[in-house]
Scaffold this motif. Structure first.
Motif, PDB file in Angstrom:
ATOM      1  N   VAL A 180       0.854  -1.197   0.000  1.00 57.69           N
ATOM      2  CA  VAL A 180       0.000   0.000   0.000  1.00 57.69           C
ATOM      3  C   VAL A 180       0.886   1.242   0.000  1.00 57.69           C
ATOM      4  N   GLN A 181       1.927   1.185   0.846  1.00 55.32           N
ATOM      5  CA  GLN A 181       2.830   2.323   0.985  1.00 55.32           C
ATOM      6  C   GLN A 181       3.560   2.646  -0.326  1.00 55.32           C
ATOM      7  N   LYS A 182       3.849   1.594  -1.087  1.00 55.03           N
ATOM      8  CA  LYS A 182       4.517   1.810  -2.381  1.00 55.03           C
ATOM      9  C   LYS A 182       3.523   2.192  -3.473  1.00 55.03           C
ATOM     10  N   GLY A 183       2.241   2.244  -3.117  1.00 52.88           N
ATOM     11  CA  GLY A 183       1.231   2.567  -4.136  1.00 52.88           C
ATOM     12  C   GLY A 183       0.942   1.407  -5.053  1.00 52.88           C
ATOM     13  N   GLU A 184       1.290   0.186  -4.618  1.00 55.09           N
ATOM     14  CA  GLU A 184       1.076  -0.987  -5.470  1.00 55.09           C
ATOM     15  C   GLU A 184      -0.107  -1.835  -4.992  1.00 55.09           C
ATOM     16  N   ASP A 190      -9.021   3.593   0.033  1.00 55.33           N
ATOM     17  CA  ASP A 190      -9.447   3.465  -1.369  1.00 55.33           C
ATOM     18  C   ASP A 190     -10.693   2.596  -1.470  1.00 55.33           C
TER      19      ASP A 190
ATOM     20  N   MET B   1      18.052  14.760  -1.457  1.00 54.53           N
ATOM     21  CA  MET B   1      17.287  14.314  -0.273  1.00 54.53           C
ATOM     22  C   MET B   1      15.891  13.832  -0.665  1.00 54.53           C
ATOM     23  N   LEU B   4      16.136  10.827  -2.803  1.00 55.43           N
ATOM     24  CA  LEU B   4      16.454   9.621  -2.038  1.00 55.43           C
ATOM     25  C   LEU B   4      15.203   9.057  -1.378  1.00 55.43           C
ATOM     26  N   LEU B   5      14.457   9.962  -0.730  1.00 56.71           N
ATOM     27  CA  LEU B   5      13.222   9.539  -0.044  1.00 56.71           C
ATOM     28  C   LEU B   5      12.249   8.923  -1.045  1.00 56.71           C
ATOM     29  N   LEU B   8      13.197   5.523  -1.986  1.00 53.20           N
ATOM     30  CA  LEU B   8      12.921   4.571  -0.901  1.00 53.20           C
ATOM     31  C   LEU B   8      11.423   4.381  -0.708  1.00 53.20           C
ATOM     32  N   LEU B  10       9.317   6.615   0.325  1.00 53.06           N
ATOM     33  CA  LEU B  10       8.795   7.303   1.508  1.00 53.06           C
ATOM     34  C   LEU B  10       8.044   8.581   1.159  1.00 53.06           C
ATOM     35  N   ARG B  13       2.945   9.097  -2.015  1.00 54.01           N
ATOM     36  CA  ARG B  13       1.733   8.900  -1.234  1.00 54.01           C
ATOM     37  C   ARG B  13       1.021   7.639  -1.699  1.00 54.01           C
ATOM     38  N   ALA B  14       0.406   6.953  -0.733  1.00 53.60           N
ATOM     39  CA  ALA B  14      -0.299   5.721  -1.063  1.00 53.60           C
ATOM     40  C   ALA B  14      -1.346   5.978  -2.149  1.00 53.60           C
ATOM     41  N   GLY B  15      -1.436   5.048  -3.076  1.00 48.70           N
ATOM     42  CA  GLY B  15      -2.488   5.133  -4.079  1.00 48.70           C
ATOM     43  C   GLY B  15      -2.169   6.039  -5.249  1.00 48.70           C
ATOM     44  N   ARG B  16      -1.050   6.717  -5.195  1.00 48.69           N
ATOM     45  CA  ARG B  16      -0.697   7.578  -6.315  1.00 48.69           C
ATOM     46  C   ARG B  16       0.533   7.033  -7.022  1.00 48.69           C
ATOM     47  N   GLY B  18       1.640   4.398  -8.356  1.00 52.28           N
ATOM     48  CA  GLY B  18       1.795   2.960  -8.556  1.00 52.28           C
ATOM     49  C   GLY B  18       0.586   2.328  -9.207  1.00 52.28           C
ATOM     50  N   SER B  19       0.588   1.002  -9.239  1.00 55.22           N
ATOM     51  CA  SER B  19      -0.505   0.288  -9.904  1.00 55.22           C
ATOM     52  C   SER B  19      -1.823   0.437  -9.147  1.00 55.22           C
TER      53      SER B  19
END
Lengths: 272, 99
Positions: A180-184, A190, B1, B4-5, B8, B10, B13-16, B18-19
């Motif tokens: 979830v944290q990686k957006g995957e 949601d 900085m 880097l984050l 990693l 960090l 934001r969740a849901g943005r 990525g898949s």
């Protein structure tokens, strides 16, 4: 008044309905509640093996419906929790062996005797599902954070509303906070945003779940398991308690360590 | 900085990004169509009838009309974009004449 009838359903198969039923049932019994679990998946029974009670079956739900035995005779007592019983499904018949009025009749017999009846619904939206929700006072919909499972949950919510049983509450199963944290992976927010119903539990993916089902000992009996804790919290919420949701981070996960590292300030950062 | 984050995971934001974002988008689309529960023929008929009504009052540029299903906050919406030109002769009288 008497006990509450709670049906656990999902639409899609394989999302964890039976595991959820077993674990919520055990957790309610641990809270001191009198609980009966009914496997309504006639022809594909599974709740008995998840509960580790498969070698004690004599009579089943179809025998009760067809009057071959008394209700009591089909109720299998759990090994550790004497106030927890299972009424297994028949493995040799199909969904047509039980009707909606059979399910309502059995539930009405149980209501004065117990605090909770949990009905494990079969997958799908046909007769077996209709039977399972017919006597329900409350419906829990199990889903996973995946497109197909959420879509089917939406369909179920629509059917529940049409049947006057809606909207139901959501159990989001197998969530992985690292993804979830990686957006995957879809987050709990949601999924609630999309389905627009109340959440009653968020169950993390957990390495203890498969071994638990291998052994026939529901994971809620394993105190190390975070999924077990999540099921325990669902049971408490069903019981009317106001329990805050679990923080989903893996206690010693890589990301958690990193977050801790960064929140420690720049000094630590230079070392890392 | 920040780079880097971000690498990693960090800063994302969740849901943005990525898949999960496409899962959400696809679900909204699929559910809108599941929920409206109309066949393509019925949808088409609905569009035609709406356009007929609008055309009674204004001149519609029918080749640029766009109908879409959209999800906004908690609402499922039928969104119609209907470009019109003012030159419809006697548009204002239509309602009075027929009514």
């Amino acid at each position: 008044m008497g006990g509450k009838i709670v049906t656990i359903t999902s639409g899609k198969g394989g999302v964890g309905k039976t595991t959820a039923t077993a674990n919520i049932g055990v957790a309610l019994a641990q809270l001191g509640k009198r609980v009966v679990l009914i496997d309504a998946d006639i022809g594909l029974r599974n709740l008995d093996v998840v509960m580790g009670l498969e070698n004690r079956i004599v009579y089943n739900l179809v025998d009760v419906a067809e009057g071959r035995c008394k209700l009591r005779q089909a109720m299998i007592k759990h090994k550790l929790l004497p106030d927890l019983h299972l009424i297994p499904a028949s493995q040799t018949r199909d969904k047509s062996a039980v009707s909606q009025s059979d399910m309502i009749q059995v539930s009405d017999w149980l209501r004065p005797e117990v605090d909770f009846v949990l009905i494990d619904s079969p997958a799908g939206i046909e007769r077996g599902f209709r039977n399972a929700i017919a006597p329900a006072d409350e419906v829990l919909i199990v889903t996973n954070p995946e497109v197909s499972a959420v879509r089917d949950a939406d369909r179920i919510i629509g059917l529940l509303e049409a049947a006057g049983k809606g909207p139901g509450k959501l159990v989001l199963n197998r969530i992985r906070q690292d993804m979830v944290q990686k957006g995957e992976m879809l987050s709990a927010d949601d999924v609630t945003d999309i389905l627009a119903i109340k959440m009653i539990g968020i169950v993390p993916e957990d390495q203890f779940v498969v071994p638990a089902s291998n052994k026939g000992v529901p994971v809620v009996l394993n105190e190390e398991s975070r999924a077990g804790l999540a099921y325990h919290n669902i049971a408490r919420r069903l019981n009317g308690e106001n329990v805050p949701f679990l923080p989903l981070e893996e206690e010693d996960g890589f990301l958690r360590k990193l977050t801790r590292l960064f929140s420690g300030g720049n000094q630590l950062l230079k070392q890392g | 900085m920040a780079g880097l984050l971000e690498r990693l995971g960090l800063l994302k934001r969740a849901g943005r990004g990525g898949s999960a974002a496409s899962a959400k988008e696809r679900l909204h689309f699929v559910l809108l169509h599941d929920r409206i529960d109309l066949s393509p023929e019925e949808l088409d008929r609905m569009k035609k009838e709406i356009l007929e009504v609008i055309s009674r009052y204004v001149a519609v540029e029918s080749d640029r009309v766009d109908f879409a299903l959209e999800h906004r906050r908690r609402d499922n919406l039928i969104v119609a974009e209907v470009p019109f030109s003012k030159q419809k002769t006697g548009a204002g009288q239509v309602g009075r004449e027929t009514g």
